[in-house]
Design a protein around this motif. Sequence first.
Motif, mmCIF file in Angstrom:
data_model
loop_
_atom_site.group_PDB
_atom_site.id
_atom_site.type_symbol
_atom_site.label_atom_id
_atom_site.label_comp_id
_atom_site.label_asym_id
_atom_site.label_seq_id
_atom_site.Cartn_x
_atom_site.Cartn_y
_atom_site.Cartn_z
ATOM 1 N N LEU A 274 0.810 -1.213 0.000
ATOM 2 C CA LEU A 274 0.000 0.000 0.000
ATOM 3 C C LEU A 274 0.848 1.270 0.000
ATOM 4 O O LEU A 274 0.385 2.324 -0.420
ATOM 5 C CB LEU A 274 -0.956 -0.009 1.192
ATOM 6 C CG LEU A 274 -2.007 -1.113 1.163
ATOM 7 C CD1 LEU A 274 -2.773 -1.146 2.467
ATOM 8 C CD2 LEU A 274 -2.943 -0.951 -0.021
ATOM 9 N N GLU A 275 2.088 1.182 0.441
ATOM 10 C CA GLU A 275 2.992 2.338 0.446
ATOM 11 C C GLU A 275 3.847 2.410 -0.814
ATOM 12 O O GLU A 275 4.604 3.357 -0.992
ATOM 13 C CB GLU A 275 3.879 2.287 1.692
ATOM 14 C CG GLU A 275 3.085 2.489 2.969
ATOM 15 C CD GLU A 275 3.907 2.215 4.219
ATOM 16 O OE1 GLU A 275 5.141 2.073 4.111
ATOM 17 O OE2 GLU A 275 3.297 2.136 5.297
ATOM 18 N N SER A 276 3.721 1.441 -1.703
ATOM 19 C CA SER A 276 4.488 1.406 -2.945
ATOM 20 C C SER A 276 3.898 2.403 -3.946
ATOM 21 O O SER A 276 2.808 2.955 -3.715
ATOM 22 C CB SER A 276 4.450 0.002 -3.545
ATOM 23 O OG SER A 276 3.169 -0.259 -4.099
ATOM 24 N N PRO A 277 4.587 2.666 -5.079
ATOM 25 C CA PRO A 277 4.020 3.554 -6.105
ATOM 26 C C PRO A 277 2.642 3.093 -6.602
ATOM 27 O O PRO A 277 1.847 3.890 -7.074
ATOM 28 C CB PRO A 277 5.060 3.513 -7.221
ATOM 29 C CG PRO A 277 6.343 3.223 -6.522
ATOM 30 C CD PRO A 277 5.955 2.273 -5.412
ATOM 31 N N GLU B 160 -18.948 -6.589 -10.749
ATOM 32 C CA GLU B 160 -18.217 -6.093 -11.910
ATOM 33 C C GLU B 160 -18.066 -4.587 -11.763
ATOM 34 O O GLU B 160 -19.003 -3.910 -11.356
ATOM 35 C CB GLU B 160 -18.992 -6.418 -13.195
ATOM 36 C CG GLU B 160 -18.295 -6.039 -14.463
ATOM 37 C CD GLU B 160 -19.056 -6.505 -15.708
ATOM 38 O OE1 GLU B 160 -18.551 -6.271 -16.795
ATOM 39 O OE2 GLU B 160 -20.142 -7.108 -15.568
ATOM 40 N N TRP B 161 -16.896 -4.066 -12.082
ATOM 41 C CA TRP B 161 -16.675 -2.627 -11.980
ATOM 42 C C TRP B 161 -15.605 -2.177 -12.959
ATOM 43 O O TRP B 161 -14.845 -2.990 -13.480
ATOM 44 C CB TRP B 161 -16.370 -2.188 -10.562
ATOM 45 C CG TRP B 161 -15.258 -2.900 -9.856
ATOM 46 C CD1 TRP B 161 -15.360 -4.040 -9.123
ATOM 47 C CD2 TRP B 161 -13.879 -2.517 -9.795
ATOM 48 N NE1 TRP B 161 -14.149 -4.390 -8.607
ATOM 49 C CE2 TRP B 161 -13.222 -3.466 -8.998
ATOM 50 C CE3 TRP B 161 -13.150 -1.457 -10.324
ATOM 51 C CZ2 TRP B 161 -11.852 -3.402 -8.731
ATOM 52 C CZ3 TRP B 161 -11.790 -1.384 -10.051
ATOM 53 C CH2 TRP B 161 -11.168 -2.342 -9.270
ATOM 54 N N ARG B 162 -15.607 -0.870 -13.162
ATOM 55 C CA ARG B 162 -14.652 -0.244 -14.071
ATOM 56 C C ARG B 162 -14.396 1.167 -13.561
ATOM 57 O O ARG B 162 -15.332 1.896 -13.260
ATOM 58 C CB ARG B 162 -15.265 -0.201 -15.473
ATOM 59 C CG ARG B 162 -14.438 0.484 -16.494
ATOM 60 C CD ARG B 162 -15.181 0.503 -17.808
ATOM 61 N NE ARG B 162 -14.487 1.356 -18.730
ATOM 62 C CZ ARG B 162 -14.476 1.211 -20.027
ATOM 63 N NH1 ARG B 162 -15.158 0.244 -20.577
ATOM 64 N NH2 ARG B 162 -13.797 2.023 -20.790
ATOM 65 N N GLU B 163 -13.129 1.546 -13.447
ATOM 66 C CA GLU B 163 -12.801 2.903 -13.031
ATOM 67 C C GLU B 163 -11.355 3.230 -13.368
ATOM 68 O O GLU B 163 -10.566 2.342 -13.698
ATOM 69 C CB GLU B 163 -13.079 3.125 -11.553
ATOM 70 C CG GLU B 163 -12.166 2.415 -10.595
ATOM 71 C CD GLU B 163 -12.551 2.714 -9.157
ATOM 72 O OE1 GLU B 163 -11.878 3.530 -8.529
ATOM 73 O OE2 GLU B 163 -13.533 2.125 -8.678
ATOM 74 N N GLU B 164 -11.020 4.507 -13.278
ATOM 75 C CA GLU B 164 -9.658 4.968 -13.499
ATOM 76 C C GLU B 164 -8.981 5.146 -12.143
ATOM 77 O O GLU B 164 -9.583 5.656 -11.206
ATOM 78 C CB GLU B 164 -9.650 6.288 -14.262
ATOM 79 C CG GLU B 164 -10.097 6.133 -15.693
ATOM 80 C CD GLU B 164 -9.994 7.416 -16.488
ATOM 81 O OE1 GLU B 164 -9.642 8.479 -15.925
ATOM 82 O OE2 GLU B 164 -10.275 7.364 -17.698
ATOM 83 N N VAL B 165 -7.707 4.727 -12.071
ATOM 84 C CA VAL B 165 -6.925 4.832 -10.844
ATOM 85 C C VAL B 165 -5.552 5.377 -11.214
ATOM 86 O O VAL B 165 -4.905 4.864 -12.126
ATOM 87 C CB VAL B 165 -6.768 3.462 -10.149
ATOM 88 C CG1 VAL B 165 -5.932 3.581 -8.887
ATOM 89 C CG2 VAL B 165 -8.118 2.839 -9.845
ATOM 90 N N GLU B 166 -5.102 6.399 -10.486
ATOM 91 C CA GLU B 166 -3.782 6.977 -10.740
ATOM 92 C C GLU B 166 -2.737 6.226 -9.918
ATOM 93 O O GLU B 166 -2.961 5.930 -8.742
ATOM 94 C CB GLU B 166 -3.776 8.456 -10.362
ATOM 95 C CG GLU B 166 -2.514 9.161 -10.809
ATOM 96 C CD GLU B 166 -2.577 10.644 -10.547
ATOM 97 O OE1 GLU B 166 -1.906 11.083 -9.596
ATOM 98 O OE2 GLU B 166 -3.293 11.343 -11.288
ATOM 99 N N VAL B 167 -1.605 5.920 -10.552
ATOM 100 C CA VAL B 167 -0.512 5.223 -9.869
ATOM 101 C C VAL B 167 0.807 5.896 -10.203
ATOM 102 O O VAL B 167 0.901 6.691 -11.133
ATOM 103 C CB VAL B 167 -0.432 3.729 -10.267
ATOM 104 C CG1 VAL B 167 -1.670 2.976 -9.864
ATOM 105 C CG2 VAL B 167 -0.154 3.576 -11.739
ATOM 106 N N GLY B 168 1.829 5.548 -9.449
ATOM 107 C CA GLY B 168 3.183 5.993 -9.756
ATOM 108 C C GLY B 168 3.751 6.934 -8.731
ATOM 109 O O GLY B 168 3.030 7.541 -7.952
ATOM 110 N N GLY B 169 5.072 7.013 -8.756
ATOM 111 C CA GLY B 169 5.784 7.939 -7.887
ATOM 112 C C GLY B 169 6.075 9.212 -8.650
ATOM 113 O O GLY B 169 5.214 10.063 -8.818
#
Length: 123
Positions: free
Chosen positions: A62-65, A83-92
């Motif tokens: 959970l603390e990773s990028p 069932e679901w669909r969504e946008e999620v932001e990731v990255g450092g």
Amino acid sequence: EQGRQQIERERQLLEAVLERLSAGVMAIEQGQVIIANQAAQTLLAGHAEEFRGCRLDDPALLESPAGRFFARVRDRDRERTFEWREEVEVGGEVRRTLLVRALRLAAESGERLVLVFDDANLL
């Protein structure tokens, strides 16, 4: 014996297909990642091998990028959404938005959450 050999051939074919997809693919059972292909590693800026076996509530994960991704998947998994669909932001330092599609399927151990995700900017 023939049935076992056929199942093994089909498993190998499925693994080969998953590794050649540009989309990330993950499967989660009972809050634990059981499958993560190479594209998942690239898209989540981590290592797919490290994701396998990880629990969705693991603080290091959970603390990773990719922490936002795993937190959202954990929350949706707890909601038991079919069932679901969504946008999620990731990255450092380098951020990307992933379009995540998920489907809950029956499995021997109860249920399996299957995720397919890709960079939303490339779609």
